[in-house]
Scaffold this motif. Sequence first.
Motif, PDB file in Angstrom:
ATOM      1  N   VAL A 235       0.871  -1.184   0.000  1.00  0.00           N
ATOM      2  CA  VAL A 235       0.000   0.000   0.000  1.00  0.00           C
ATOM      3  C   VAL A 235       0.902   1.225   0.000  1.00  0.00           C
ATOM      4  O   VAL A 235       2.109   1.125   0.184  1.00  0.00           O
ATOM      5  CB  VAL A 235      -0.934   0.014   1.233  1.00  0.00           C
ATOM      6  CG1 VAL A 235      -2.020  -1.024   1.104  1.00  0.00           C
ATOM      7  CG2 VAL A 235      -0.155  -0.185   2.511  1.00  0.00           C
ATOM      8  N   ASP A 236       0.325   2.401  -0.177  1.00  0.00           N
ATOM      9  CA  ASP A 236       1.159   3.595  -0.215  1.00  0.00           C
ATOM     10  C   ASP A 236       1.645   3.963   1.180  1.00  0.00           C
ATOM     11  O   ASP A 236       0.867   4.010   2.135  1.00  0.00           O
ATOM     12  CB  ASP A 236       0.368   4.770  -0.818  1.00  0.00           C
ATOM     13  CG  ASP A 236       0.179   4.591  -2.313  1.00  0.00           C
ATOM     14  OD1 ASP A 236       1.097   4.060  -2.951  1.00  0.00           O
ATOM     15  OD2 ASP A 236      -0.884   4.966  -2.835  1.00  0.00           O
ATOM     16  N   CYS A 237       2.936   4.212   1.270  1.00  0.00           N
ATOM     17  CA  CYS A 237       3.565   4.634   2.516  1.00  0.00           C
ATOM     18  C   CYS A 237       4.737   5.536   2.125  1.00  0.00           C
ATOM     19  O   CYS A 237       5.286   5.396   1.043  1.00  0.00           O
ATOM     20  CB  CYS A 237       4.164   3.447   3.272  1.00  0.00           C
ATOM     21  SG  CYS A 237       2.968   2.326   3.994  1.00  0.00           S
TER      22      CYS A 237
ATOM     23  N   VAL B 284      -2.591   9.643   2.110  1.00  0.00           N
ATOM     24  CA  VAL B 284      -1.224   9.135   1.943  1.00  0.00           C
ATOM     25  C   VAL B 284      -0.936   8.926   0.458  1.00  0.00           C
ATOM     26  O   VAL B 284       0.115   9.338  -0.053  1.00  0.00           O
ATOM     27  CB  VAL B 284      -1.004   7.826   2.733  1.00  0.00           C
ATOM     28  CG1 VAL B 284       0.369   7.231   2.395  1.00  0.00           C
ATOM     29  CG2 VAL B 284      -1.104   8.060   4.238  1.00  0.00           C
ATOM     30  N   THR B 285      -1.881   8.317  -0.249  1.00  0.00           N
ATOM     31  CA  THR B 285      -1.691   8.074  -1.682  1.00  0.00           C
ATOM     32  C   THR B 285      -1.480   9.382  -2.432  1.00  0.00           C
ATOM     33  O   THR B 285      -0.551   9.518  -3.234  1.00  0.00           O
ATOM     34  CB  THR B 285      -2.927   7.339  -2.252  1.00  0.00           C
ATOM     35  OG1 THR B 285      -2.998   6.069  -1.606  1.00  0.00           O
ATOM     36  CG2 THR B 285      -2.825   7.144  -3.746  1.00  0.00           C
ATOM     37  N   LYS B 286      -2.328  10.329  -2.139  1.00  0.00           N
ATOM     38  CA  LYS B 286      -2.243  11.631  -2.831  1.00  0.00           C
ATOM     39  C   LYS B 286      -0.878  12.284  -2.539  1.00  0.00           C
ATOM     40  O   LYS B 286      -0.173  12.691  -3.467  1.00  0.00           O
ATOM     41  CB  LYS B 286      -3.392  12.507  -2.320  1.00  0.00           C
ATOM     42  CG  LYS B 286      -3.488  13.885  -2.958  1.00  0.00           C
ATOM     43  CD  LYS B 286      -4.763  14.586  -2.438  1.00  0.00           C
ATOM     44  CE  LYS B 286      -4.640  16.101  -2.341  1.00  0.00           C
ATOM     45  NZ  LYS B 286      -4.358  16.793  -3.568  1.00  0.00           N
ATOM     46  N   LEU B 287      -0.504  12.313  -1.280  1.00  0.00           N
ATOM     47  CA  LEU B 287       0.752  12.989  -0.921  1.00  0.00           C
ATOM     48  C   LEU B 287       1.972  12.221  -1.431  1.00  0.00           C
ATOM     49  O   LEU B 287       2.995  12.813  -1.767  1.00  0.00           O
ATOM     50  CB  LEU B 287       0.853  13.173   0.596  1.00  0.00           C
ATOM     51  CG  LEU B 287      -0.091  14.216   1.180  1.00  0.00           C
ATOM     52  CD1 LEU B 287      -0.016  14.217   2.707  1.00  0.00           C
ATOM     53  CD2 LEU B 287       0.227  15.612   0.634  1.00  0.00           C
ATOM     54  N   ARG B 288       1.856  10.911  -1.471  1.00  0.00           N
ATOM     55  CA  ARG B 288       2.984  10.145  -1.983  1.00  0.00           C
ATOM     56  C   ARG B 288       3.288  10.572  -3.418  1.00  0.00           C
ATOM     57  O   ARG B 288       4.432  10.818  -3.772  1.00  0.00           O
ATOM     58  CB  ARG B 288       2.666   8.641  -1.947  1.00  0.00           C
ATOM     59  CG  ARG B 288       3.798   7.809  -2.511  1.00  0.00           C
ATOM     60  CD  ARG B 288       3.519   6.323  -2.542  1.00  0.00           C
ATOM     61  NE  ARG B 288       4.607   5.656  -3.265  1.00  0.00           N
ATOM     62  CZ  ARG B 288       4.460   4.590  -4.028  1.00  0.00           C
ATOM     63  NH1 ARG B 288       3.283   4.023  -4.152  1.00  0.00           N
ATOM     64  NH2 ARG B 288       5.490   4.085  -4.660  1.00  0.00           N
ATOM     65  N   HIS B 289       2.236  10.668  -4.221  1.00  0.00           N
ATOM     66  CA  HIS B 289       2.461  10.994  -5.627  1.00  0.00           C
ATOM     67  C   HIS B 289       2.722  12.470  -5.864  1.00  0.00           C
ATOM     68  O   HIS B 289       3.515  12.830  -6.724  1.00  0.00           O
ATOM     69  CB  HIS B 289       1.282  10.505  -6.474  1.00  0.00           C
ATOM     70  CG  HIS B 289       1.205   9.004  -6.517  1.00  0.00           C
ATOM     71  ND1 HIS B 289       2.033   8.251  -7.297  1.00  0.00           N
ATOM     72  CD2 HIS B 289       0.438   8.122  -5.824  1.00  0.00           C
ATOM     73  CE1 HIS B 289       1.773   6.961  -7.103  1.00  0.00           C
ATOM     74  NE2 HIS B 289       0.801   6.862  -6.205  1.00  0.00           N
ATOM     75  N   GLU B 290       2.084  13.315  -5.088  1.00  0.00           N
ATOM     76  CA  GLU B 290       2.201  14.755  -5.377  1.00  0.00           C
ATOM     77  C   GLU B 290       3.320  15.432  -4.601  1.00  0.00           C
ATOM     78  O   GLU B 290       3.839  16.465  -5.027  1.00  0.00           O
ATOM     79  CB  GLU B 290       0.866  15.464  -5.078  1.00  0.00           C
ATOM     80  CG  GLU B 290      -0.194  15.064  -6.081  1.00  0.00           C
ATOM     81  CD  GLU B 290      -1.575  15.605  -5.736  1.00  0.00           C
ATOM     82  OE1 GLU B 290      -1.658  16.481  -4.835  1.00  0.00           O
ATOM     83  OE2 GLU B 290      -2.552  15.146  -6.344  1.00  0.00           O
TER      84      GLU B 290
HETATM   85 NI    NI Z   1       0.169   4.618  -5.438  1.00  0.00          NI
END
Ligand code: NI
Length: 714
Positions: A331-333, A458-464
Motif C-alpha cells: 500500500v502507499d507509505c 497518503v496516496t495523494k501525498l505520496r504521488h504529489e
Molecule cells: Ni500509489
Amino acid sequence: MTLFDVVFSGADTVYGLAEGAIDAAIAQHGADKAVAFPKTAYFLPCYYAVTGTKVTNLGELKEALGVVKSIETKNAKLNDVFMNGVGTALCAEFIEALKYLDGADPYEGTGCSGHLGDATIRELGVPLVTGDIPGVAVILGKAPTADEAAALVKSYQAQGILVTLVGDVIDQCVEKGVNMGANVRVIPLGKDVTSVLHVVSVAVRAALIFGNVEPGDAAGLMKYTFERVPAFVNALGALNPVVVACGAGAIALGFPVVTDDVATSEAVNIKVPKSLIVQPDISKFNATSLEARDIKIKITNIDIPVAFASAFEGEIVRKKQMQVEFDGSRVDCFELVQTKEASEIEDHKIELIGPDFDSFEKGSKQSIAYIVEVAGKGMQSDFESVFERKFHSYLNCIEGVMHTGQRDMIRVRISDAAYDAGFRAKHIGEVLYAKIKNDFDAVVDKCQVKVITDPELVTKLRHELAIPAFDKRDDRLKSLTDESVDVYYSCIMCQAFSPSHVCVVTPERLGLCGAVSWLDAKATNELEPTGPCQVITKERPIDERIGEYEDVNEAVKKFSNGALEDVSLYSIMEKPMTSCGCFECICGIEPFSNGVIIANREYAGMTPLGMTFADLASMTGGGVQTPGFMGHGKHFIASKKFMKAEGGIERIVWMPKDLKESVAERLNATAKELYGIDNFTDMIGDETIAEDPETLLEFLTEKGHPALGMEPMM
Ligand code: NI
Ligand code: SF4
Ligand code: NI
C-alpha cells in the motif's frame, strides 16, 4: 589468605585444567592435530596478541602452555597478580579452543554464543566510536535473585551498553524472560567460567584489527585495551579463586571489576584502587561500573510508553507478534523530511491525520506517512536526506517497533507488546521530533511532525509531494561527482580505535564503513565544525590518474598526526587509502585473472584467493597502507571511481552471490556507461561458480571477462 594466594591458586587450577585437557587431546588425536577458532584470522587471538606466536596444532598448544607457566611467576608482587591473571585468560583460551577440535560447534543449541568471529568485531566498530554503544559489560556469576539479575542486565541494555553474560546469570535472565541475543546487545557467552575468554578475545582482537598493535607487543596491547576498550566486569556472588584470577586478568587489561562479595574482598584485604570495587548493593552496580570506567551515557528523554535504546535497534518483530504493519510494498507509505520557513512551523506540534492504531484489525497491512518539517538558520535542503536516513535507526530503537527500507518503500511493524503498553501513532511523531531536535540541534530550530494514516491522503501525498521530492534529490545526487564539488571531507571518527586512520570522503567514494557519504560528512561538518569531518580542498592536483592532491596529502598528514604522508583516492596499488577495520567490504588482487575479488563482511565462505573475509580483512587495517588490499563501502563498488587508476570496475572478477545481486543494478549501469558492456554481473564469478582460481579462470575465459585482457597489476 591474601589476594596473592587466592589469585595464584585460581591460576593454578585453570592451568591444571588446561594441561589435563591438552594432554588428553594429544593422547587421543596426536600432536599434529589442527587447533583453531572459527571465523578468525588471528589463530588463538589472546595468545597470539600477547606472545606473537601462532598456535595451529596440539603440539604447539602444549608448547604455549609451557610459555604460560613461565609468565605465571609467584612472587608477592602486584605484577605477579596481573601476570597470573593474563595466564589464566590464556589457559581459558586453550580450554575453549579445544572445544572446537574437528570443526565442532560446541555451543550449538546451548543458547550461548561461545567464540565470536572477526566480522562481529568489525561490525561493532562504528557504534562503539559514535558512542552508540557506550560500553561493554561483562557480567558473570549469579545474582542473589533472578529479579536483580534481570534488572541489572536491562539497565545496561536501556543505555545501549553491550552486555555479555557468563555462568548462572544466563539462566536467571532466561527465567525472567529477558530479551537476549546479539541483535538486542545481550550476548550469553557460555555457562563455564572459561567462556569469559570470548569477550576478552573480542577486546584483544580490536587492538589487532583497529589499533595496529603488533602481535607480541603485550604492553602495547594492554595500553590499547585500557585506553580504548570501554569494558568492565560485574562479578556476582561468592568469589572463588578461579573467578578472582580471571578478575586479575581483566584488571591487567584495564577493565575494572565490581563485586558484591564483601566477605572475600575483606578477607584478602588488598586494594587495587579504582579497579577492584566492592559494591554490596546490586542495584548500584550500573552506576558504580559506569563511574569506574568513566562512561558517559547520552540521554534523550522521549515521552513514549515503551523503552527507547540503541540496544533494540536489531530487534525483530515477527508476523505473529505484530499488532499492525505498514507495508510500502503493498500500500502507499512514505517518510519525508521537508525544510520550511520558521513561520510555518509550530515547534513540537505532533499531528495525527487519520485513524489511530486502535481502529486497525490485528495483523492488518495499512498505509502510513510521516512528514517531519524542520526550520533553522543553518538548515540546507541537502541535509533532508541525511536526517531521513536516520529514521531507520530512530524507529528501530523503539522497543517493539521494527522499521526497514526508506523513502516510499518502508515497512514498519508495531508489536502486540508495544501496542498493549499504549504505543500509538503520535508516539512515532514524538520519537522523530525528539531525535531530530537532539541530534541536529545545531541546524534545526523548530520541528513539527505529521503522522498520516488516512489512506487516500497518503496516496495523494505520496504521488504529489514525496515522489517529486525524491526525484529532485536523485537528480542532485547524480550531479554530485568528485569533479563537480570544490571540497572533500576527512572523517576521523574511527580514531577512537584506530588512532592513525583517516577516511577521505568524496561524492563518488563514501567512507569504508558505508555509513558516511559526502553529504553526511558535509552535514557533520556543519553540525560540529571542530568535529570529526573537516573540509579538504582539492586545488593542487599532483596526479589526476590516481587521484592524488597536495591539499589532500597535507590534510591526511595532519589528521593522521604524521602517520600518513600521502594517499590516492582512486588506486588500490599506489598509495591506497588506509582502513581502520570496520569496512563493509574488502577487495584484493586475484593474480591469475589480473582482476580483483571482493568479499563482504556477511560472507562467511571461501574466496578464490583461498582466504575468507576474515583472512582478507586481516591483511589491512589499523590505519596502515597495504597495496593490493583495500577496505571499502558496498556503495563504492558501482562507482566510476572504484580503482579507476587500475582500470576501474572492469577488474572485478568475483563477489559473493548476495553482494553481487545487491549491487547488480547500479554496477551494470556503470559498466554499460563506461565500457558499453551489458549485464556485466553475468561475467563476474561467485561462490556457486568458483571457490578456487582455476575454476574461476575457466569461467572468466568462457564469459570473455575484460580483466583477462588487461595489464597485470603487479
Ligand atoms: Ni500509489
Ligand atoms: Fe570510520 Fe571512515 Fe566511517 Fe568515518 S567514514 S566512521 S573514519 S570508517
Ligand atoms: Ni572504522
